[in-house]
Design a protein around this motif. Structure first.
Motif, short mmCIF file in Angstrom:
data_model
loop_
_atom_site.label_atom_id
_atom_site.label_comp_id
_atom_site.label_asym_id
_atom_site.label_seq_id
_atom_site.Cartn_x
_atom_site.Cartn_y
_atom_site.Cartn_z
N SER A 76 0.82 -1.20 0.00
CA SER A 76 0.00 0.00 0.00
C SER A 76 0.86 1.26 0.00
CB SER A 76 -0.93 -0.01 1.22
OG SER A 76 -1.78 1.10 1.21
N ALA A 77 1.92 1.24 0.80
CA ALA A 77 2.77 2.42 0.91
C ALA A 77 3.66 2.60 -0.31
CB ALA A 77 3.63 2.30 2.17
N ARG A 78 4.09 1.51 -0.92
CA ARG A 78 5.07 1.59 -2.01
C ARG A 78 4.57 2.41 -3.18
NH1 ARG A 78 6.69 -3.67 -5.42
NH2 ARG A 78 4.48 -3.41 -5.92
N GLY A 79 3.33 2.22 -3.55
CA GLY A 79 2.83 2.91 -4.73
C GLY A 79 2.10 4.20 -4.44
N GLY A 80 2.09 4.64 -3.19
CA GLY A 80 1.38 5.85 -2.85
C GLY A 80 -0.08 5.58 -2.55
N ARG A 81 -0.77 6.60 -2.11
CA ARG A 81 -2.16 6.46 -1.70
C ARG A 81 -3.06 6.14 -2.89
NH1 ARG A 81 -2.79 8.37 3.41
NH2 ARG A 81 -5.04 8.57 3.14
N GLY A 82 -4.15 5.42 -2.62
CA GLY A 82 -5.16 5.20 -3.64
C GLY A 82 -5.15 3.83 -4.28
N GLY A 83 -4.17 3.02 -3.98
CA GLY A 83 -4.15 1.68 -4.55
C GLY A 83 -5.26 0.81 -3.97
N THR A 84 -5.82 -0.07 -4.78
CA THR A 84 -6.90 -0.94 -4.31
C THR A 84 -6.40 -2.37 -4.14
OG1 THR A 84 -7.65 -1.33 -6.58
CG2 THR A 84 -8.71 0.46 -5.37
N PHE A 85 -7.04 -3.07 -3.19
CA PHE A 85 -6.69 -4.45 -2.87
C PHE A 85 -7.98 -5.26 -2.90
CE2 PHE A 85 -3.32 -1.85 -1.41
CZ PHE A 85 -2.17 -2.61 -1.50
N VAL A 86 -8.03 -6.22 -3.79
CA VAL A 86 -9.24 -7.01 -4.02
C VAL A 86 -9.15 -8.31 -3.23
CG1 VAL A 86 -10.67 -8.14 -5.76
CG2 VAL A 86 -9.48 -6.00 -6.32
N TYR A 87 -10.22 -8.65 -2.52
CA TYR A 87 -10.23 -9.91 -1.78
C TYR A 87 -11.65 -10.44 -1.68
CZ TYR A 87 -12.32 -8.48 2.73
OH TYR A 87 -13.17 -8.08 3.71
N ALA A 114 -21.89 -20.99 -3.73
CA ALA A 114 -21.31 -22.17 -3.08
C ALA A 114 -20.34 -21.79 -1.98
CB ALA A 114 -20.62 -23.05 -4.12
N LEU A 115 -20.27 -20.49 -1.64
CA LEU A 115 -19.37 -19.96 -0.61
C LEU A 115 -17.90 -20.17 -0.98
CD1 LEU A 115 -21.22 -21.00 2.67
CD2 LEU A 115 -21.42 -18.87 1.36
N GLU A 116 -17.62 -20.08 -2.28
CA GLU A 116 -16.26 -20.19 -2.80
C GLU A 116 -15.78 -18.82 -3.27
OE1 GLU A 116 -17.14 -22.76 -6.01
OE2 GLU A 116 -16.91 -24.62 -4.84
N ASN A 117 -14.45 -18.68 -3.47
CA ASN A 117 -13.93 -17.50 -4.14
C ASN A 117 -14.62 -17.34 -5.49
OD1 ASN A 117 -11.65 -16.58 -2.39
ND2 ASN A 117 -10.89 -18.64 -2.78
N ASP A 118 -15.26 -16.20 -5.73
CA ASP A 118 -15.93 -15.96 -7.01
C ASP A 118 -14.89 -15.42 -7.99
OD1 ASP A 118 -17.52 -15.16 -9.13
OD2 ASP A 118 -19.17 -14.52 -7.83
N LEU A 119 -14.22 -16.32 -8.64
CA LEU A 119 -13.07 -15.95 -9.46
C LEU A 119 -13.42 -15.03 -10.63
CD1 LEU A 119 -11.27 -19.42 -9.36
CD2 LEU A 119 -10.74 -17.37 -8.02
N PRO A 120 -14.52 -15.26 -11.37
CA PRO A 120 -14.87 -14.30 -12.43
C PRO A 120 -15.17 -12.92 -11.90
CG PRO A 120 -15.99 -16.40 -12.78
CD PRO A 120 -15.39 -16.46 -11.40
N ALA A 121 -15.86 -12.82 -10.76
CA ALA A 121 -16.18 -11.51 -10.19
C ALA A 121 -14.92 -10.82 -9.69
CB ALA A 121 -17.20 -11.67 -9.05
N ILE A 122 -14.00 -11.58 -9.14
CA ILE A 122 -12.73 -11.00 -8.69
C ILE A 122 -11.97 -10.44 -9.88
CG2 ILE A 122 -10.46 -11.63 -7.78
CD1 ILE A 122 -11.98 -13.52 -5.84
N ALA A 123 -11.93 -11.19 -10.96
CA ALA A 123 -11.24 -10.71 -12.17
C ALA A 123 -11.88 -9.43 -12.68
CB ALA A 123 -11.26 -11.79 -13.24
N ALA A 124 -13.20 -9.35 -12.60
CA ALA A 124 -13.91 -8.16 -13.08
C ALA A 124 -13.63 -6.95 -12.19
CB ALA A 124 -15.41 -8.43 -13.14
N ALA A 125 -13.27 -7.18 -10.93
CA ALA A 125 -13.02 -6.08 -10.00
C ALA A 125 -11.63 -5.50 -10.14
CB ALA A 125 -13.23 -6.56 -8.56
N VAL A 126 -10.75 -6.18 -10.86
CA VAL A 126 -9.38 -5.70 -11.04
C VAL A 126 -9.35 -4.60 -12.11
CG1 VAL A 126 -7.05 -6.35 -11.78
CG2 VAL A 126 -8.37 -7.88 -10.30
N ASP A 127 -8.71 -3.49 -11.79
CA ASP A 127 -8.56 -2.41 -12.77
C ASP A 127 -7.18 -1.77 -12.62
OD1 ASP A 127 -8.65 -0.69 -10.54
OD2 ASP A 127 -10.77 -0.19 -10.83
N GLY A 128 -7.02 -0.62 -13.21
CA GLY A 128 -5.71 0.02 -13.21
C GLY A 128 -5.23 0.49 -11.86
N THR A 129 -6.13 0.55 -10.88
CA THR A 129 -5.73 0.97 -9.54
C THR A 129 -5.35 -0.20 -8.64
OG1 THR A 129 -7.94 0.85 -8.54
CG2 THR A 129 -7.36 2.88 -9.71
N THR A 130 -5.56 -1.42 -9.12
CA THR A 130 -5.37 -2.60 -8.27
C THR A 130 -3.90 -2.84 -7.98
OG1 THR A 130 -7.36 -3.62 -9.22
CG2 THR A 130 -5.86 -5.05 -7.99
#
Length: 256
Positions: A76-87, A114-130
């Protein structure tokens, strides 16, 4: 092999093993007690070598310590403020809780039906700020395990876009855990980091020792900050972890 440790209660929220650590780990701790006046030395190298042999990975890609929170704060600190973390949400939050002090922003993606990691939704949440994607497999707290082929493929695809951190704290309870692990992606040079801990199947929760397999640049940067250095690690943790890795029969017994 051994009797379960007596306990007045089982603290479900902490996922502690009632079976205790390997007898070899206990013996190693007892043998090292006379060295408490000495600083940590070769014990760090011994554990690193044991992990390198077990994981078939270069020692310079191993960062010792229970360092998920440190990793989150650093990224978080390395790239400066505003970076996003998807989980995945709900999920274990040690890493994502650590990003906010440095201006990071957490993006929670709900588990699927099914209470699993929703891998397609996680991929969709990744953008240039991730800055990173953080996945736990088997998932905590749901306990579900993602399909092996789908999970490895998803991590590979995501790692072409951003760093992917995979917490495999519980994977060693699976009989086919080696086939399910994404550690080969780290060995191949992918932008993937894998976290393991000695707190679960190895029963060393009170000693707070684990390790991360990381891309070489990330591992080098963390070590330059002193993460995984001798002054931050207990001799007893190191000797117990090394002995635990050598007791394959005990780990197989706990798994069964």
């Amino acid at each position: 092999m051994t009797d379960a440790l007596p306990s007045p209660s089982i603290r479900l929220a902490l996922n502690e093993t009632p079976l205790g650590p390997s007898p070899a780990a206990i013996d190693a701790i007892k043998a090292d007690l006379a060295g408490l006046a000495r600083y940590t030395g070769r014990e760090l190298d011994d554990l690193t070598a044991a992990i390198a042999a077990r994981e078939n990975i270069a020692p310079e890609q191993i960062v010792l310590g229970e360092n998920l929170n440190v990793l989150g704060l650093y990224l978080s600190a390395r790239g400066g403020r505003g970076g996003t973390f998807v989980y995945s949400e709900p999920g274990y939050t040690a890493l994502v809780d650590a990003v906010t002090p440095a201006g990071g922003r957490v993006v929670g993606v709900p588990l699927n039906a099914a209470l699993e990691n929703d891998l397609p939704a996680i991929a969709a949440a990744v953008d240039g700020t991730t800055r990173a994607v953080y996945l736990v497999n088997p998932h905590n707290p749901s306990g579900t395990v993602s399909d092996t082929a789908a999970f490895i493929a998803a991590v590979r695809d995501l790692s072409a876009r951003t760093l992917v951190i995979v917490d495999e704290a519980y994977l060693e309870f699976m009989p086919d855990f080696a086939a399910r692990s994404v550690a080969p992606l780290v060995r191949e040079g992918g932008n993937v980091a894998v976290f393991r801990t000695f707190s679960k199947i190895f029963g060393l929760a009170s000693l707070a020792i684990g390790y991360t397999l990381a891309p070489k640049p990330l591992a080098a940067a963390l070590k330059q900050m002193g993460i995984g250095a001798f002054f931050g690690l207990s001799r007893l943790s190191l000797v117990a972890a090394t002995a635990s890795l050598g007791d394959n029969d005990y780990v197989a017994w706990v798994r069964t």
